[in-house]
Design an enzyme around this catalytic site. Structure first.
Site, PDB file in Angstrom:
ATOM      1  N   ARG A   1       2.125  10.168   0.421  1.00 52.30           N
ATOM      2  CA  ARG A   1       2.784  11.063   1.380  1.00 52.30           C
ATOM      3  C   ARG A   1       4.067  11.645   0.831  1.00 52.30           C
ATOM      4  O   ARG A   1       4.754  12.410   1.521  1.00 52.30           O
ATOM      5  CB  ARG A   1       3.076  10.305   2.691  1.00 52.30           C
ATOM      6  CG  ARG A   1       1.822   9.816   3.395  1.00 52.30           C
ATOM      7  CD  ARG A   1       2.136   9.128   4.700  1.00 52.30           C
ATOM      8  NE  ARG A   1       0.949   8.503   5.272  1.00 52.30           N
ATOM      9  CZ  ARG A   1       0.935   7.819   6.409  1.00 52.30           C
ATOM     10  NH1 ARG A   1       2.052   7.661   7.078  1.00 52.30           N
ATOM     11  NH2 ARG A   1      -0.179   7.269   6.853  1.00 52.30           N
TER      12      ARG A   1
ATOM     13  N   LYS B   1     -11.312   0.135   6.810  1.00 53.13           N
ATOM     14  CA  LYS B   1     -10.083   0.287   7.588  1.00 53.13           C
ATOM     15  C   LYS B   1     -10.450   0.832   8.968  1.00 53.13           C
ATOM     16  O   LYS B   1     -11.226   1.792   9.067  1.00 53.13           O
ATOM     17  CB  LYS B   1      -9.153   1.260   6.856  1.00 53.13           C
ATOM     18  CG  LYS B   1      -7.892   1.663   7.601  1.00 53.13           C
ATOM     19  CD  LYS B   1      -7.124   2.673   6.755  1.00 53.13           C
ATOM     20  CE  LYS B   1      -5.869   3.153   7.444  1.00 53.13           C
ATOM     21  NZ  LYS B   1      -5.110   4.110   6.603  1.00 53.13           N
TER      22      LYS B   1
ATOM     23  N   GLU C   1       0.871  -1.174   0.000  1.00 55.11           N
ATOM     24  CA  GLU C   1       0.000   0.000   0.000  1.00 55.11           C
ATOM     25  C   GLU C   1       0.910   1.226   0.000  1.00 55.11           C
ATOM     26  O   GLU C   1       1.503   1.557   1.026  1.00 55.11           O
ATOM     27  CB  GLU C   1      -0.911   0.017   1.227  1.00 55.11           C
ATOM     28  CG  GLU C   1      -1.786   1.265   1.333  1.00 55.11           C
ATOM     29  CD  GLU C   1      -2.427   1.434   2.692  1.00 55.11           C
ATOM     30  OE1 GLU C   1      -2.566   2.601   3.128  1.00 55.11           O
ATOM     31  OE2 GLU C   1      -2.782   0.421   3.323  1.00 55.11           O
TER      32      GLU C   1
ATOM     33  N   THR D   1      -3.570   6.753   1.915  1.00 49.41           N
ATOM     34  CA  THR D   1      -3.729   8.183   2.190  1.00 49.41           C
ATOM     35  C   THR D   1      -4.454   8.870   1.038  1.00 49.41           C
ATOM     36  O   THR D   1      -4.083   9.955   0.579  1.00 49.41           O
ATOM     37  CB  THR D   1      -2.367   8.871   2.461  1.00 49.41           C
ATOM     38  OG1 THR D   1      -1.531   7.999   3.231  1.00 49.41           O
ATOM     39  CG2 THR D   1      -2.564  10.152   3.269  1.00 49.41           C
TER      40      THR D   1
END
Length: 208
Positions: free
Chosen positions: A44, A127, A40, A67
């Protein structure tokens, strides 16, 4: 490649921060060697999308985008070969766009209301983030009572010392973790260490 089936089978989703495209392939080699061909890649860093494409081009790693906070990032992830989408919270535009594209999406949840919203979109797995900060295993046990049909991917504070307690829960699809792919290890080129830590993590899933 069926993303959710692979995630459920492997039981761990390595959460990766990549600062250079050059690190993508040796990291993938380490994950494959360790028996966990999933990454994953989080949005960022400026090179996240390029790293997703580099991993996707290999064909031997299930690539996720993490993200993800907008529909635009979903499009970027999709265009660069991502097989699934992970959001830190319930980002509605990202969820909608993922479903439009047929991409499995796992929005972050911590409350019953969050889970209810996910169910309204027909999602079967979410999640749970940040897991340890929001009560960890006891909270998941409580949530699984009224929402027994929902599966969770707890992420945040998961490590080799506590992952087994999460994986022991029927409601847990898999766990997200970064201890085996620590950013410092990646940036210092310690890919043999990453492969070793990954192999140890896989062994933990087999004993749970």
């Amino acid at each position: 490649m069926n993303a959710q089936a692979t995630i459920q089978d492997r039981r761990i989703v390595p959460v990766v921060v990549l600062d250079s495209v050059e690190s993508a392939s040796p990291l993938a080699d380490a994950l494959v060697s360790g028996g966990l061909p999933i990454a994953e890649v989080t949005f960022r860093t400026p090179v996240a999308a390029q790293c997703m494409q580099a991993l996707s081009d290999r064909g031997d790693v299930l690539v996720g985008a993490g993200t993800v906070t907008s529909a635009e990032l979903v499009d970027i992830a999709h265009d660069n070969g991502a097989n699934f989408i992970v959001c830190p919270g319930f980002h509605e535009s990202a969820v909608k766009r993922s479903l439009e594209l047929g991409l499995p999406v796992y929005p972050g949840v911590v409350t019953p209301s969050d889970i209810a919203r996910a169910m309204e979109y027909g999602l079967e797995a979410v999640k749970f983030f940040p897991a340890e900060t929001f009560g960890g295993v006891p909270t998941l046990k409580a949530l699984a009572g009224p929402y027994h049909e929902m599966k969770f991917i707890p992420t945040g504070g998961i490590n080799s010392g506590n992952i087994s307690s999460y994986l022991a829960l029927d409601s847990v699809l898999a766990c997200g973790g970064s201890w085996m792919v620590d950013r410092k290890l990646v940036n210092s080129g310690e890919f043999e260490t990453i492969a070793h830590l990954t192999s140890e993590a896989v062994q933990l899933t087999q004993s749970s």
